[in-house]
Design a protein around this motif. Sequence first.
Motif, PDB file in Angstrom:
ATOM      1  N   GLY A   1       0.820  -1.219   0.000  1.00  0.00           N
ATOM      2  CA  GLY A   1       0.000   0.000   0.000  1.00  0.00           C
ATOM      3  C   GLY A   1       0.845   1.256   0.000  1.00  0.00           C
ATOM      4  O   GLY A   1       1.955   1.296  -0.551  1.00  0.00           O
ATOM      5  N   THR A   2       0.329   2.293   0.647  1.00  0.00           N
ATOM      6  CA  THR A   2       0.984   3.604   0.683  1.00  0.00           C
ATOM      7  C   THR A   2       2.452   3.473   1.070  1.00  0.00           C
ATOM      8  O   THR A   2       3.325   4.065   0.439  1.00  0.00           O
ATOM      9  N   MET A   3       2.738   2.716   2.115  1.00  0.00           N
ATOM     10  CA  MET A   3       4.117   2.621   2.608  1.00  0.00           C
ATOM     11  C   MET A   3       4.893   1.504   1.915  1.00  0.00           C
ATOM     12  O   MET A   3       6.057   1.677   1.559  1.00  0.00           O
TER      13      MET A   3
ATOM     14  N   ASP B   1       1.338  -8.967  -1.335  1.00  0.00           N
ATOM     15  CA  ASP B   1       0.075  -8.347  -0.916  1.00  0.00           C
ATOM     16  C   ASP B   1      -1.019  -9.349  -1.284  1.00  0.00           C
ATOM     17  O   ASP B   1      -0.958  -9.958  -2.352  1.00  0.00           O
TER      18      ASP B   1
ATOM     19  N   GLU C   1      -2.616  -1.371   9.896  1.00  0.00           N
ATOM     20  CA  GLU C   1      -2.325  -1.165  11.322  1.00  0.00           C
ATOM     21  C   GLU C   1      -3.383  -1.857  12.192  1.00  0.00           C
ATOM     22  O   GLU C   1      -4.155  -1.200  12.906  1.00  0.00           O
TER      23      GLU C   1
ATOM     24  N   LYS D   1      -1.568  -8.277  11.768  1.00  0.00           N
ATOM     25  CA  LYS D   1      -0.103  -8.366  11.694  1.00  0.00           C
ATOM     26  C   LYS D   1       0.378  -9.667  12.342  1.00  0.00           C
ATOM     27  O   LYS D   1       1.238 -10.362  11.813  1.00  0.00           O
TER      28      LYS D   1
ATOM     29  N   ASN E   1       6.711  -1.804  10.080  1.00  0.00           N
ATOM     30  CA  ASN E   1       6.587  -0.356   9.863  1.00  0.00           C
ATOM     31  C   ASN E   1       5.441   0.226  10.703  1.00  0.00           C
ATOM     32  O   ASN E   1       4.959   1.324  10.423  1.00  0.00           O
TER      33      ASN E   1
ATOM     34  N   SER F   1       2.977   2.133  13.153  1.00  0.00           N
ATOM     35  CA  SER F   1       3.060   3.498  13.682  1.00  0.00           C
ATOM     36  C   SER F   1       2.771   3.524  15.171  1.00  0.00           C
ATOM     37  O   SER F   1       3.058   4.513  15.830  1.00  0.00           O
TER      38      SER F   1
ATOM     39  N   PHE G   1       9.082   4.092   8.871  1.00  0.00           N
ATOM     40  CA  PHE G   1       9.363   5.002   7.750  1.00  0.00           C
ATOM     41  C   PHE G   1       8.336   6.142   7.761  1.00  0.00           C
ATOM     42  O   PHE G   1       7.299   6.052   8.412  1.00  0.00           O
TER      43      PHE G   1
ATOM     44  N   HIS H   1      -5.157   5.059  -0.918  1.00  0.00           N
ATOM     45  CA  HIS H   1      -4.293   5.161  -2.091  1.00  0.00           C
ATOM     46  C   HIS H   1      -5.184   4.990  -3.318  1.00  0.00           C
ATOM     47  O   HIS H   1      -6.383   4.848  -3.192  1.00  0.00           O
TER      48      HIS H   1
HETATM   49  N1  LIG Z   1       0.460   5.896   5.723  1.00  0.00           N
HETATM   50  C1  LIG Z   1       1.404   6.461   6.472  1.00  0.00           C
HETATM   51  O1  LIG Z   1       1.650   7.677   6.403  1.00  0.00           O
HETATM   52  C2  LIG Z   1       2.229   5.619   7.410  1.00  0.00           C
HETATM   53  C3  LIG Z   1       3.430   6.150   7.924  1.00  0.00           C
HETATM   54  C4  LIG Z   1       4.240   5.347   8.746  1.00  0.00           C
HETATM   55  C5  LIG Z   1       3.826   4.064   9.066  1.00  0.00           C
HETATM   56  N2  LIG Z   1       2.638   3.581   8.567  1.00  0.00           N
HETATM   57  C6  LIG Z   1       2.296   2.192   8.907  1.00  0.00           C
HETATM   58  O2  LIG Z   1       2.580   1.373   7.782  1.00  0.00           O
HETATM   59  C7  LIG Z   1       1.701   0.244   7.760  1.00  0.00           C
HETATM   60  C8  LIG Z   1       0.994   0.220   6.430  1.00  0.00           C
HETATM   61  O3  LIG Z   1       0.259   1.411   6.285  1.00  0.00           O
HETATM   62  P1  LIG Z   1      -0.195   1.956   4.852  1.00  0.00           P
HETATM   63  O4  LIG Z   1      -0.527   3.397   5.056  1.00  0.00           O
HETATM   64  O5  LIG Z   1       0.783   1.552   3.810  1.00  0.00           O
HETATM   65  O6  LIG Z   1      -1.546   1.131   4.646  1.00  0.00           O
HETATM   66  P2  LIG Z   1      -2.341   0.872   3.295  1.00  0.00           P
HETATM   67  O7  LIG Z   1      -3.744   0.604   3.690  1.00  0.00           O
HETATM   68  O8  LIG Z   1      -2.063   1.931   2.293  1.00  0.00           O
HETATM   69  O9  LIG Z   1      -1.683  -0.481   2.733  1.00  0.00           O
HETATM   70  C9  LIG Z   1      -1.784  -1.714   3.381  1.00  0.00           C
HETATM   71  C10 LIG Z   1      -1.641  -2.795   2.345  1.00  0.00           C
HETATM   72  O10 LIG Z   1      -1.616  -4.032   3.051  1.00  0.00           O
HETATM   73  C11 LIG Z   1      -2.382  -4.959   2.296  1.00  0.00           C
HETATM   74  N3  LIG Z   1      -2.823  -6.030   3.182  1.00  0.00           N
HETATM   75  C12 LIG Z   1      -4.068  -6.316   3.648  1.00  0.00           C
HETATM   76  N4  LIG Z   1      -4.020  -7.428   4.413  1.00  0.00           N
HETATM   77  C13 LIG Z   1      -2.719  -7.838   4.431  1.00  0.00           C
HETATM   78  C14 LIG Z   1      -2.044  -8.923   5.023  1.00  0.00           C
HETATM   79  N5  LIG Z   1      -2.682  -9.810   5.765  1.00  0.00           N
HETATM   80  N6  LIG Z   1      -0.723  -9.042   4.804  1.00  0.00           N
HETATM   81  C15 LIG Z   1      -0.037  -8.140   4.053  1.00  0.00           C
HETATM   82  N7  LIG Z   1      -0.640  -7.097   3.461  1.00  0.00           N
HETATM   83  C16 LIG Z   1      -1.954  -6.951   3.649  1.00  0.00           C
HETATM   84  C17 LIG Z   1      -3.496  -4.151   1.684  1.00  0.00           C
HETATM   85  O11 LIG Z   1      -4.029  -4.829   0.537  1.00  0.00           O
HETATM   86  C18 LIG Z   1      -2.792  -2.856   1.343  1.00  0.00           C
HETATM   87  O12 LIG Z   1      -2.259  -2.900   0.039  1.00  0.00           O
HETATM   88  C19 LIG Z   1       0.776   0.434   8.961  1.00  0.00           C
HETATM   89  O13 LIG Z   1       1.289  -0.288  10.026  1.00  0.00           O
HETATM   90  C20 LIG Z   1       0.847   1.935   9.227  1.00  0.00           C
HETATM   91  O14 LIG Z   1       0.550   2.257  10.564  1.00  0.00           O
HETATM   92  C21 LIG Z   1       1.845   4.309   7.737  1.00  0.00           C
END
Ligand SMILES: NC(=O)c1ccc[n+]([C@@H]2O[C@H](COP(=O)([O-])OP(=O)(O)OC[C@H]3O[C@@H](n4cnc5c(N)ncnc54)[C@H](O)[C@@H]3O)[C@@H](O)[C@H]2O)c1
Length: 329
Positions: A11-13, A32, A92, A97, A117, A119, A141, A295
Amino acid sequence: MEQTIAVLGAGTMGHGIAQLLAQSGSRVYLYDPSEEALERAMQKIRSNVAVIRSERWGDCPSEDQVLDRIVCTPDPVEAVAGASIVIEAAPEKLELKRELYRLIERGIRADAIVASNTSSYVPEQLVEGMTFAHRFVVAHFFNPAHLVPLVEIVLHPQTSRQTAEPLIRLLKTCGKSPVVLSANVAGFIANRLQAALLREAVHLLESGVASAREIDLAVTEGPGLRWALSGPLATADYGGLDVWERVSDRLFPELDTRTEASESIRRLVRGQRLGVKSGGGFFEYPDGEANGATHGLPDGVQDAVEQRDRKLIRLMMVKNDTRTGGGAQ
Ligand SMILES: NC(=O)c1ccc[n+]([C@@H]2O[C@H](COP(=O)([O-])OP(=O)(O)OC[C@H]3O[C@@H](n4cnc5c(N)ncnc54)[C@H](O)[C@@H]3O)[C@@H](O)[C@H]2O)c1
């Protein structure tokens, strides 16, 4: 030497982390459960790399070279099988997780470092009872992960600094600035500082001291510029600690001390004004209308993100004096 790294969650990260590692020469297995998320991740990586190259930031390989180093897979066990480092960027949700860790537990290499990663969760919560707890860290990150240098590292109590060293080294090789915490606190460092500033900014807004635009300008045209070069402690050194002693005594009693989200943020959230992703928050973002996803942003917002990324790259080039190329950062 080429390393094999697994990134779990695209996803985003996750897509940004995968890109960063592939750009620096690692082979990345990107897992994913959603095929759509994987496809979108590869598209975003292609356009992110194009932006970096058009800005001439460092020696970034071509789009095809970066994508060729990334293997997308819907199978987490395949993703981690050969990886020396596993970076989890799944949603999250604690149970999700932990379930993912249980799935990969038997498939990971005995010497692999596993990083989350997350938060908000502490390492102990995430991997309690798991066999790799002594090789586990939080690697936090910042969005956009392929650009912002900071990565906060929190060691699991059973994990030594020495064990985490290969990850720290890899991050440095990728141009990141890892900051290792000596104690585990909620919000780590950067989010605590951001939250403290947001609390006071909203307090000033609610008190009618200035408009949202004026408050933000007071940061971006003032201390925000300096903070890219010297943090709050060095800034206090420059100002004089005797001065800051007096300022602290006078000002601290005036500062906001609320212990929960402010009413104005709650009101905006109740009204579905969630910020860029819903078309408005403290400010208006007309191009973001009708978009509720984290996203897969619509074109207008995507353009705004690209413009932000370009400005971030230019800022970092000036800050690190890499305008003439050479070196990742
Ligand atoms: N978005 C931010 O600004 C940010 C910053 C720092 C840390 N984080 C942390 O990074 C992590 C991911 O956040 P994000 O913003 O990328 O979320 P997101 O929702 O954009 O992406 C999460 C991805 O995980 C996938 N997913 C769903 N179930 C899953 C599983 N069982 N195993 C693996 N992947 C799976 C989803 O399909 C999705 O593509 C979280 O722990 C969040 O707290 C986010």
